[in-house]
Design an enzyme around this catalytic site. Structure first.
Site, PDB file in Angstrom:
ATOM      1  CB  THR A 143      -0.915   0.016   1.234  1.00  0.00           C
ATOM      2  OG1 THR A 143      -1.754  -1.137   1.209  1.00  0.00           O
ATOM      3  CG2 THR A 143      -1.781   1.264   1.273  1.00  0.00           C
ATOM      4  CB  CYS A 413      -5.679  -7.721   1.592  1.00  0.00           C
ATOM      5  SG  CYS A 413      -6.834  -8.570   0.492  1.00  0.00           S
ATOM      6  CG  PHE A 414      -1.358 -10.154   4.066  1.00  0.00           C
ATOM      7  CD1 PHE A 414      -1.520 -10.585   5.364  1.00  0.00           C
ATOM      8  CD2 PHE A 414      -1.870 -10.930   3.039  1.00  0.00           C
ATOM      9  CE1 PHE A 414      -2.157 -11.779   5.644  1.00  0.00           C
ATOM     10  CE2 PHE A 414      -2.514 -12.121   3.304  1.00  0.00           C
ATOM     11  CZ  PHE A 414      -2.663 -12.557   4.621  1.00  0.00           C
ATOM     12  CB  CYS A 415      -0.616  -3.331   3.622  1.00  0.00           C
ATOM     13  SG  CYS A 415      -1.213  -2.879   5.255  1.00  0.00           S
ATOM     14  CG  ASN A 416       0.501  -6.707  -2.123  1.00  0.00           C
ATOM     15  OD1 ASN A 416      -0.081  -6.386  -3.160  1.00  0.00           O
ATOM     16  ND2 ASN A 416       1.736  -7.167  -2.120  1.00  0.00           N
TER      17      ASN A 416
END
Length: 836
Positions: A143, A413-416
């Site tokens: 992100t 979503c793991f900042c992705n």
């Protein structure tokens, strides 16, 4: 073979031999991570765990030392400055580069480093004559990378997301070469390792983009810069900037060490540094500015220019202890990569092969390959679990159950978002519909209309163990597999074969090196003992009878003197003078300003046996090899610190000397020696000296000379001030001489006459006077006892009306390129007339 038999250490070892770091890993866990007892921590990609020794050594460091604001100039400030600079060099060393090639800018983390690039890069809007700047980034990006487009778009740049497949699929056959017509600047950003799947993208992309062979650089004119997001990669893998010279590399240290948090760095290639421009300036970043006029000159140093305000210096000091702990426990990043990849690979092989009783797979794995090699896959495993009907089990349910087993995983979503969409097949419209349904990043809404909004991620760190894998796999088996548990043997055999074929016979885990490392010692300190101009006192002397009465060498910088009668000289000065130095636990050079007990160490050079003797009261004498021959430095660790403004390459003298010094001084220390094939040049070349004057670990010049007549005059002033000396005992002549720590002591002539000499000859050796020595508080240290007095510094200042120069610096007057050597002998006559 059934599932339980596969979940054994013997099976793991047959599949992967690189486990641990040469000793029982459980002993390491017990010593360094005993707080994790009962916990299975599998979220190292978010932050790894810090070893207890890191915080213990760090606490001892900040408890024993006074660290001041590095923007001041007092001793505690200089200690902070030197230590921070030492950490910068240690960071560059870790990534196999040097300060000549890269600079380190400390930030609050990787995100702040990315933001700094976005704010400082010269984005150009499109014009009639030229296309505008492009900000290109992988769709598989964090992100914080994608968020840069908010700044870039506002400045007219075009954001261009690129899929990983496009980069090589649309490449050109040949490099395009430098574009001399269009100078529009573009950035291509990609992750060295996906924080979602652990996929490692080719580091060769760096040169491919820079040479405009790869897409999109091959299709767009201009100057292309590469921003390599290394935050995920460097947690468990080595990064060699000699092989992939990216222009901008952001990192976060908590992902490497677990402590400190809130500290990162932007590593900038110096060739690209000039393109970054700032508008805001904070404390420490300005060389000069006016408050009443729009006038501002940035600091010349790259790091100073971009570090607004006071850096988080105590956190930076902790980074040094992080590197020390990492190297001590593991032996290096290659070992960590081998260890963690093996654990991830084993977990992947079993999780992707385990099935429900009806034969349906238990897990949907999100990965590009099949964990064939650590060069293409990191220690991250991303997946969703499925029930016996093939339906996705929501990640929140997995997370809640894992918590009951005290297993710590990451979900979402793991900042992705880009990778999440790609692997889970979520369209842009679905993302928007999920938002309307109430799902936002970081929440527990794991399924919308039966489709997953995210996944589960397990990731390993250097302290992860086989038992962590075993507990996780057994947890999956117990909670989510419809019995009986079965294994897809065909798939398992294919995975074993694929890994063996791809990875082959890899190099063994390298032997850990604990002694004899090469260290790079660096630093640029604007010394308070800077060279001063020649004096202008009238002198009637015409080169009368002067004699060299004493010769002293100081084998170890700031330690005791070793008096000699006849001694060889060469291009660096007196042989073995200041060839060694003592550094503290952070690699910072110790001097008597910080550690007065150094003067009680009496080193002696014994030429016949080729040994350096270390002696001190109450200590056994130890011998250190002089090692005056050029050595092969392969396998030696490189480190860097500061020595009076210059970076020098040094060789560590081993654990015996380090232990001896640490015991005597009461703090962690090491003895390091200047590498015999390293050249350090004097910055200020005196008139008549060689084009370059080589130095050892001395402060300013090769020799320091004092005049007995000058010493005796200062002693008289001290005597006259005795009533004002607060009871200090009057010092004898030899005590005063020892405090000035000269190499050469002469007799004859008038006090301070030496200040006006431009040249002199001692015996057959010619010297040039390089300037006067600006004395510091170090001459207040009694070289016999380590005690401190105000004299003779106050007497010197009183006599010379505040001027505290005493003694003169000399350099060899050798022809350029000469390696001429000679012998200097006590008792030699001195000529002071000018040389033709």
């Amino acid at each position: 073979m059934d599932f339980q038999k596969l979940c054994t250490f013997n099976t793991f070892k047959r599949w992967w031999s690189h486990y641990g770091y040469g000793e029982n890993l459980q002993d390491v866990i017990e010593k360094e991570f005993k707080r994790t007892k009962g916990i299975t921590y599998l979220d190292h990609a978010a932050t790894t765990l810090y070893p207890e020794s890191l915080v213990r050594d760090y606490f001892q460091d900040i408890s024993m030392n006074v660290y001041g604001n590095p923007h001041s100039h007092h001793p505690s400030s200089r200690l902070t400055h030197d230590t921070v600079e030492r950490v910068r060099y240690r960071i560059l060393q870790h990534f196999n580069t040097t300060p000549e090639e890269y600079s380190v800018i400390f930030t609050s983390g990787c995100t702040a480093a990315l933001k700094l690039v976005a704010e400082s890069f010269p984005w150009s809007p499109q014009s009639e004559s030229e296309a505008g700047s492009l900000f290109c980034y992988f769709t598989d990006s964090h992100t914080s990378v994608v968020g840069m487009r908010g700044l870039t778009s506002a400045q007219g740049a075009v954001a261009l997301p690129v899929s990983p497949q496009e980069v090589e699929n649309r490449a050109k056959d040949e490099a395009q070469g430098e574009d001399v017509i269009c100078q529009t600047a573009h950035i291509f950003c990609y992750p060295a390792q996906s924080n979602f799947s652990g996929r490692k993208y080719p580091l060769s992309h760096v040169r491919g983009i820079q040479t405009k062979r790869l897409y999109p650089a091959c299709d767009h004119q201009g100057r292309w810069f590469v921003l390599l997001d290394a935050a995920s990669h460097v947690s468990c893998s080595p990064l060699n900037l000699q092989e992939c010279p990216a222009d901008f590399i952001p990192v976060s240290f908590y992902k490497m060490f677990g402590f400190p948090t809130g500290l990162g760095a932007l590593i900038v290639r110096n060739n690209a540094a000039g393109i970054l421009k700032k508008t805001y300036f904070g404390g420490g970043t300005a060389a000069a500015y006016l408050s009443g006029e729009d006038y501002y000159v940035p600091a010349a140093n790259m790091s100073d220019r971009f570090e607004d305000g006071t850096v988080s210096f105590l956190d930076i000091i902790a980074v040094n202890h992080g590197f020390e702990a990492l190297d001590r426990i593991t032996g290096g990043m290659h070992n960590i990569q081998q260890h963690t990849f093996g654990l991830a690979r084993y977990t992947y092989m079993l999780l992707s092969s385990v099935c429900h009783g009806n034969g349906r797979p238990v897990a949907q794995i999100y990965a590009e390959g099949q964990f064939e090699s650590p060069s293409t896959q990191g220690a991250i495993l991303n997946f969703n679990l499925k029930d016996s009907h093939g339906q996705i089990i929501g990640y929140s349910q997995v997370d809640r159950m894992a918590s009951l087993y005290n297993i710590h995983v990451r979900t979402g979503c793991f900042c992705n978002t880009g990778a999440c969409q790609s692997f889970l097949g979520i369209s842009n419209e679905q993302i928007k519909r999920n938002l309307q349904a109430g799902h936002v990043c970081g929440d527990s809404l794991d399924l919308v209309e039966g489709q997953p909004t995210g996944s589960v991620r397990v990731s390993f760190g250097y302290m992860s163990t086989f038992e962590d894998c075993q507990k996780f796999l057994n947890f999956v088996s117990e909670c989510f597999v419809e019995k009986p548990v079965t294994v897809d043997q065909v798939r398992l055999e294919k995975l074993k074969a694929a890994t063996a074929a791809s990875y082959g016979v890899d190099e063994d885990i390298p032997i850990r090196i604990t002694n004899g490392e090469i260290c790079k010692v660096d630093g640029k300190e604007k010394s308070t003992e800077a060279l001063r101009g020649f004096g202008h006192r009238d002198s009637n002397s015409q080169g009368g009878a002067y004699t060299l009465t004493n010769i002293y060498i100081y084998p170890i910088k700031s330690c005791g003197a070793f008096e000699v009668q006849d001694w060889p000289v060469g291009p660096l000065g007196l042989r073995y003078d200041r060839s060694w130095m003592v550094v503290n636990g952070n690699g910072v050079c110790l001097s008597q300003k910080r550690e007065r007990r150094l003067c009680l160490i009496r080193p002696e050079v014994h030429l016949p046996s080729n040994k350096l003797l270390l002696q001190a009261s109450g200590m056994d004498t130890i011998l250190v090899p002089l090692e005056n021959n050029t050595q092969t430095h392969t396998n030696y660790r490189v480190c860097q610190s500061k020595v009076c403004g210059d970076r020098v390459e040094t060789v560590d003298c081993g654990d015996e000397a380090a232990s001896w010094l640490s015991d005597f001084l009461g703090q962690p220390c090491r003895l390091i020696r200047q590498s015999p094939d390293f050249t350090r040049d004097m910055k200020k070349k005196p008139i008549g000296a060689a084009t370059t004057t080589s130095l050892s670990l001395v402060n300013e010049a090769q020799y320091l000379m004092i005049n007995r007549a000058s010493v005796e005059l200062i002693q008289k002033v001290m005597s006259s001030r005795q009533d004002d000396s607060e009871g200090d005992q009057l010092l004898d002549t030899q005590n005063v001489i020892s405090r000035f720590r000269a190499n050469l002591v002469i007799a004859g002539g008038e006090p301070f006459e030496e200040d006006n000499w431009p040249h002199l000859i001692i015996g057959n050796t010619r010297f040039v006077v390089a300037g006067q020595c600006g004395r510091c508080q170090m001459i207040g240290v009694d070289q016999e006892t380590g005690g401190r007095t105000k004299e003779p510094l106050m007497s010197l200042s009183a006599y010379r009306n505040g001027k505290v120069t005493f003694g003169v610096y000399l350099t060899n007057q050798l022809p350029e390129g000469s390696t001429e050597t000679g012998i200097l002998s006590a008792g030699s006559l001195i000529q002071t007339q000018s040389l033709k």
